[in-house]
Structures are given as C-alpha cells and as structure tokens.
Design a protein around this motif. Structure first.
Motif, PDB file in Angstrom:
ATOM      1  N   PHE A   1       0.821  -1.208   0.000  1.00 28.38           N
ATOM      2  CA  PHE A   1       0.000   0.000   0.000  1.00 28.38           C
ATOM      3  C   PHE A   1       0.857   1.261   0.000  1.00 28.38           C
ATOM      4  CE2 PHE A   1      -2.960  -3.238   0.915  1.00 28.38           C
ATOM      5  CZ  PHE A   1      -4.150  -2.783   0.360  1.00 28.38           C
ATOM      6  N   GLU A   2       0.536   2.147  -0.948  1.00 25.99           N
ATOM      7  CA  GLU A   2       1.255   3.402  -1.131  1.00 25.99           C
ATOM      8  C   GLU A   2       0.560   4.573  -0.439  1.00 25.99           C
ATOM      9  OE1 GLU A   2       4.123   3.579  -2.451  1.00 25.99           O
ATOM     10  OE2 GLU A   2       4.259   1.562  -3.285  1.00 25.99           O
ATOM     11  N   MET A   3      -0.629   4.350   0.090  1.00 20.23           N
ATOM     12  CA  MET A   3      -1.339   5.350   0.869  1.00 20.23           C
ATOM     13  C   MET A   3      -2.272   4.626   1.826  1.00 20.23           C
ATOM     14  SD  MET A   3      -3.965   6.820  -2.065  1.00 20.23           S
ATOM     15  CE  MET A   3      -4.984   7.795  -0.937  1.00 20.23           C
ATOM     16  N   GLU A   4      -2.673   5.304   2.911  1.00 17.49           N
ATOM     17  CA  GLU A   4      -3.616   4.680   3.823  1.00 17.49           C
ATOM     18  C   GLU A   4      -4.888   4.346   3.047  1.00 17.49           C
ATOM     19  OE1 GLU A   4      -5.251   5.347   8.311  1.00 17.49           O
ATOM     20  OE2 GLU A   4      -5.449   7.045   6.940  1.00 17.49           O
ATOM     21  N   THR A   5      -5.373   3.131   3.208  1.00 16.87           N
ATOM     22  CA  THR A   5      -6.476   2.648   2.382  1.00 16.87           C
ATOM     23  C   THR A   5      -7.467   1.854   3.218  1.00 16.87           C
ATOM     24  OG1 THR A   5      -4.997   2.476   0.460  1.00 16.87           O
ATOM     25  CG2 THR A   5      -7.074   1.257   0.360  1.00 16.87           C
ATOM     26  N   LEU A   6      -8.743   2.160   3.034  1.00 19.18           N
ATOM     27  CA  LEU A   6      -9.799   1.333   3.599  1.00 19.18           C
ATOM     28  C   LEU A   6     -10.059   0.195   2.620  1.00 19.18           C
ATOM     29  CD1 LEU A   6     -12.129   0.632   5.526  1.00 19.18           C
ATOM     30  CD2 LEU A   6     -13.538   2.293   4.265  1.00 19.18           C
ATOM     31  N   VAL A   7      -9.806  -1.026   3.062  1.00 17.07           N
ATOM     32  CA  VAL A   7      -9.975  -2.211   2.226  1.00 17.07           C
ATOM     33  C   VAL A   7     -11.268  -2.920   2.623  1.00 17.07           C
ATOM     34  CG1 VAL A   7      -9.001  -4.429   1.527  1.00 17.07           C
ATOM     35  CG2 VAL A   7      -7.493  -2.471   1.956  1.00 17.07           C
ATOM     36  N   ILE A   8     -12.139  -3.115   1.652  1.00 16.32           N
ATOM     37  CA  ILE A   8     -13.392  -3.857   1.832  1.00 16.32           C
ATOM     38  C   ILE A   8     -13.292  -5.131   1.018  1.00 16.32           C
ATOM     39  CG2 ILE A   8     -15.912  -3.795   1.572  1.00 16.32           C
ATOM     40  CD1 ILE A   8     -14.995  -1.606   3.418  1.00 16.32           C
ATOM     41  N   LEU A   9     -13.640  -6.271   1.598  1.00 15.52           N
ATOM     42  CA  LEU A   9     -13.503  -7.511   0.840  1.00 15.52           C
ATOM     43  C   LEU A   9     -14.567  -8.532   1.215  1.00 15.52           C
ATOM     44  CD1 LEU A   9     -12.166  -9.930   2.786  1.00 15.52           C
ATOM     45  CD2 LEU A   9     -10.161  -8.477   2.546  1.00 15.52           C
ATOM     46  N   THR A  10     -14.751  -9.499   0.329  1.00 14.98           N
ATOM     47  CA  THR A  10     -15.634 -10.637   0.573  1.00 14.98           C
ATOM     48  C   THR A  10     -15.037 -11.879  -0.067  1.00 14.98           C
ATOM     49  OG1 THR A  10     -17.825 -11.600   0.152  1.00 14.98           O
ATOM     50  CG2 THR A  10     -17.035  -9.997  -1.428  1.00 14.98           C
TER      51      THR A  10
ATOM     52  N   GLN B   1       4.753   6.012 -12.701  1.00 15.48           N
ATOM     53  CA  GLN B   1       5.647   6.968 -12.041  1.00 15.48           C
ATOM     54  C   GLN B   1       4.916   8.277 -11.762  1.00 15.48           C
ATOM     55  OE1 GLN B   1       8.591   6.363 -10.708  1.00 15.48           O
ATOM     56  NE2 GLN B   1       8.393   4.249 -11.405  1.00 15.48           N
ATOM     57  N   ARG B   2       4.033   8.687 -12.684  1.00 14.60           N
ATOM     58  CA  ARG B   2       3.226   9.888 -12.433  1.00 14.60           C
ATOM     59  C   ARG B   2       2.269   9.647 -11.276  1.00 14.60           C
ATOM     60  NH1 ARG B   2       3.586  10.422 -18.202  1.00 14.60           N
ATOM     61  NH2 ARG B   2       1.725   9.150 -18.535  1.00 14.60           N
ATOM     62  N   GLY B   3       1.695   8.434 -11.213  1.00 14.26           N
ATOM     63  CA  GLY B   3       0.821   8.113 -10.092  1.00 14.26           C
ATOM     64  C   GLY B   3       1.554   8.161  -8.770  1.00 14.26           C
ATOM     65  N   LEU B   4       2.760   7.604  -8.718  1.00 19.13           N
ATOM     66  CA  LEU B   4       3.560   7.648  -7.491  1.00 19.13           C
ATOM     67  C   LEU B   4       3.961   9.077  -7.142  1.00 19.13           C
ATOM     68  CD1 LEU B   4       5.784   4.480  -8.068  1.00 19.13           C
ATOM     69  CD2 LEU B   4       3.949   4.747  -6.397  1.00 19.13           C
ATOM     70  N   GLU B   5       4.166   9.899  -8.162  1.00 22.50           N
ATOM     71  CA  GLU B   5       4.464  11.313  -7.897  1.00 22.50           C
ATOM     72  C   GLU B   5       3.245  12.010  -7.290  1.00 22.50           C
ATOM     73  OE1 GLU B   5       6.218  15.159  -7.821  1.00 22.50           O
ATOM     74  OE2 GLU B   5       6.999  13.111  -7.755  1.00 22.50           O
ATOM     75  N   ASN B   6       2.044  11.666  -7.764  1.00 25.55           N
ATOM     76  CA  ASN B   6       0.833  12.218  -7.144  1.00 25.55           C
ATOM     77  C   ASN B   6       0.745  11.804  -5.681  1.00 25.55           C
ATOM     78  OD1 ASN B   6       0.012  13.394  -9.546  1.00 25.55           O
ATOM     79  ND2 ASN B   6      -1.329  11.704 -10.131  1.00 25.55           N
ATOM     80  N   ASN B   7       1.116  10.561  -5.377  1.00 23.85           N
ATOM     81  CA  ASN B   7       1.143  10.114  -3.982  1.00 23.85           C
ATOM     82  C   ASN B   7       2.159  10.907  -3.163  1.00 23.85           C
ATOM     83  OD1 ASN B   7      -0.286   7.862  -5.295  1.00 23.85           O
ATOM     84  ND2 ASN B   7       0.022   6.782  -3.362  1.00 23.85           N
ATOM     85  N   ARG B   8       3.333  11.138  -3.754  1.00 22.81           N
ATOM     86  CA  ARG B   8       4.376  11.875  -3.038  1.00 22.81           C
ATOM     87  C   ARG B   8       3.898  13.271  -2.655  1.00 22.81           C
ATOM     88  NH1 ARG B   8       8.192  15.625  -3.530  1.00 22.81           N
ATOM     89  NH2 ARG B   8       7.590  16.178  -5.650  1.00 22.81           N
TER      90      ARG B   8
ATOM     91  N   TYR C   1       0.760  14.233  -2.388  1.00 20.86           N
ATOM     92  CA  TYR C   1      -0.355  14.098  -1.451  1.00 20.86           C
ATOM     93  C   TYR C   1       0.146  13.931  -0.024  1.00 20.86           C
ATOM     94  CZ  TYR C   1      -4.553  12.037   0.713  1.00 20.86           C
ATOM     95  OH  TYR C   1      -5.621  11.766   1.536  1.00 20.86           O
ATOM     96  N   HIS C   2       1.245  13.182   0.135  1.00 19.71           N
ATOM     97  CA  HIS C   2       1.796  12.943   1.466  1.00 19.71           C
ATOM     98  C   HIS C   2       2.863  13.954   1.862  1.00 19.71           C
ATOM     99  CE1 HIS C   2       0.246   8.758   0.607  1.00 19.71           C
ATOM    100  NE2 HIS C   2      -0.217   8.970   1.809  1.00 19.71           N
ATOM    101  N   CYS C   3       3.166  14.913   0.951  1.00 23.62           N
ATOM    102  CA  CYS C   3       4.200  15.927   1.220  1.00 23.62           C
ATOM    103  C   CYS C   3       5.529  15.262   1.576  1.00 23.62           C
ATOM    104  CB  CYS C   3       3.775  16.871   2.339  1.00 23.62           C
ATOM    105  SG  CYS C   3       2.275  17.794   1.987  1.00 23.62           S
ATOM    106  N   ILE C   4       5.954  14.334   0.727  1.00 27.46           N
ATOM    107  CA  ILE C   4       7.175  13.579   0.964  1.00 27.46           C
ATOM    108  C   ILE C   4       8.314  14.196   0.155  1.00 27.46           C
ATOM    109  CG2 ILE C   4       8.258  11.309   0.645  1.00 27.46           C
ATOM    110  CD1 ILE C   4       5.460  10.108   0.926  1.00 27.46           C
ATOM    111  N   SER C   5       9.501  14.180   0.726  1.00 26.01           N
ATOM    112  CA  SER C   5      10.691  14.669   0.029  1.00 26.01           C
ATOM    113  C   SER C   5      10.947  13.851  -1.213  1.00 26.01           C
ATOM    114  CB  SER C   5      11.907  14.590   0.966  1.00 26.01           C
ATOM    115  OG  SER C   5      13.097  14.750   0.229  1.00 26.01           O
ATOM    116  N   PRO C   6      11.394  14.496  -2.317  1.00 22.90           N
ATOM    117  CA  PRO C   6      11.701  13.730  -3.544  1.00 22.90           C
ATOM    118  C   PRO C   6      12.775  12.682  -3.335  1.00 22.90           C
ATOM    119  CG  PRO C   6      11.594  16.086  -3.997  1.00 22.90           C
ATOM    120  CD  PRO C   6      11.547  15.941  -2.509  1.00 22.90           C
ATOM    121  N   GLN C   7      13.583  12.824  -2.293  1.00 20.82           N
ATOM    122  CA  GLN C   7      14.650  11.861  -2.037  1.00 20.82           C
ATOM    123  C   GLN C   7      14.137  10.568  -1.404  1.00 20.82           C
ATOM    124  OE1 GLN C   7      15.210  15.296  -1.308  1.00 20.82           O
ATOM    125  NE2 GLN C   7      16.195  15.266  -3.330  1.00 20.82           N
TER     126      GLN C   7
END
Length: 253
Positions: free
Chosen positions: A185-194, A235-242, A244-250
């Motif tokens: 998981f790359e972000m906090e996620t509510l997982v629903i399953l059956t 990679q663009r999706g992971l950049e959107n996550n970065r 969103y979480h205000c993470i350093s590019p490093q």
C-alpha cells in the motif's frame, strides 16, 4: 526482483494473520507502507476487493483508469491499482496466479439463488449462501457508505478470459492451494472484501473457500519491485502520492 512472501518473514514483521471463511466479508484501514498478502488455502478461492481513501471516502478504486493507463484487461504482479484522483492505492508485488479478474464484479442474491438454491442465515447460520453484492453492502455500511458507493471491484484468485467475439469464460482451477497475492500500500487505504464465489463460477455446489490474510510492515531495508507495466504512467501516479503525502523527492516509494 522477487518478493518474500509471509512464510519467509520473521515473526516481528507480521502484524497479524487472519483466516476469512468462505462466504464472509471483512474490512480494515491499512496504513501506507504495509503489505497485505492473501493466500488461497484450498484452491479455487475468490477474493473480491474494493478500496477507499479513509480520509475522503469519495476517493475510491477506479477500474477503468487502472486498466487503460497500463494497457491491460487483467492485473498481476507489476501493476498498480489507482484511485479516481490519479493516486495509487497499492501495487501488486507478488502474484502466483498470474491473472486477477478486473471486469466481472460480484454475484447478487438472485444469481446465487438461481445457481445454487437459497439458504438463509436464520436457518443455516454460517452455511448460508451469501452473495458478494450484499456482503460488500454490509461491510461498507460500517463506514456510512451504501449502494451508490460500490465501484467495480477486483477478484483475486479468479481468471476470466474473453474470445474474439467478446464472450467471457471462467477458468476453473486457476488458483491452487497455497497460491498468494501480495498488495503493497502506497497510501492509507480502507480495504473492503468478501470471500463469496465469483459470479461466473460454474461449481455444482456453492463453494465455501477460505482465504488467509497476513498483514506485514515493510522493512526500510527491503527494496520493493518497481511497477513493470505502464511504467511512465505509474511513475506519475507515485508522484501524485508523493505530493499528497508531502514527501521529500529523495524518499524512495
């Protein structure tokens, strides 16, 4: 690069292990940086999944974006699972089955009754014939969600092929006992399953197939495999996550 499945992890790495019986439903919030590994215990299981952002439940798993940006009809190791905000909920980092169904959804009460007859919880208790649609509804209701909040889901351990005319066919014996699929998981996620059966499952008897879930916290020293499908888009999706979480590019995802 291979991923070490839970049988190879040391005990401190494992947060918990839970067996979800067949025809059941479950949910939890999984933090960023954790891995959920599902194991088909008997073979022939089906695990239907939905994802939501617990900080904003309007953000949820988007099947069309997930498939089109990675140019695929199926999912497997190396694919990312997208939200409708262009962020990545999680990555498939291990998949023994090689094929995760993305298009068939879940069965409803009418289709289960037509195929396997009707049993109710009042008379049959845990041997009743629950359907995936109602199971998901019960689980999302715990978070204030309802029918309009159910999106297209994933079906882990299930394979559905299509022919030249677009006809869908369920592949029996696709998943074997002990097969595992791991989601990081790359972000906090509510997982629903059956664990209700796949809507196209042709079994003569209602299949009660349990799935084991193992949650682990990824070690900072473990290098996870990078997405191998739709690499530039992911990679663009992971950049959107970065962002969103205000993470350093490093920081490494």
């Amino acid at each position: 690069m291979s991923y070490a499945i839970p049988t190879e992890l040391s005990e401190p790495d494992i947060i918990f292990t839970e067996i979800i019986p067949g025809a059941s439903h479950w949910s939890m919030k999984i933090p960023r940086g954790y891995t959920l590994t599902a194991t088909d215990m008997e073979g022939g299981a089906n695990l239907s999944l939905l994802f939501y952002n617990p900080a904003n439940l309007l953000e949820r798993y988007n099947a069309p974006d997930t498939l089109k940006c990675q140019h695929t009809f199926k999912l497997t190791a190396g694919h990312c699972l997208y939200s409708d905000m262009g962020r990545i909920f999680c990555r498939v980092i291990h998949d023994d089955t090689g094929w995760i169904d993305t298009v068939c959804g879940v069965a409803n009460k009418a289709s289960v009754t037509q195929k396997w007859g009707e049993r109710t919880y009042q008379t049959d208790r845990n041997q009743w014939k629950q359907n995936g649609y109602d199971a998901l509804l019960v689980e999302v209701a715990k978070y204030g969600l309802g029918k309009r909040d159910l999106a297209a889901n994933l079906n882990l351990f299930s394979q559905v092929r299509t022919d030249a005319a677009g006809n869908l066919s369920y592949v029996e014996h696709h998943s074997q006992p002990g097969d595992t699929i791991a989601l990081h998981f790359e972000m906090e996620t509510l997982v629903i399953l059956t664990t209700c059966p796949h809507p196209l499952n042709p079994a003569a008897e209602y299949p009660f197939k349990p799935v084991q879930l193992t949650l682990t916290k990824s070690s900072e020293t473990v290098i996870l495999p990078q997405p191998t499908h739709g690499k530039e888009e992911n990679q663009r999706g992971l950049e959107n996550n970065r962002r969103y979480h205000c993470i350093s590019p490093q920081e490494v995802f």
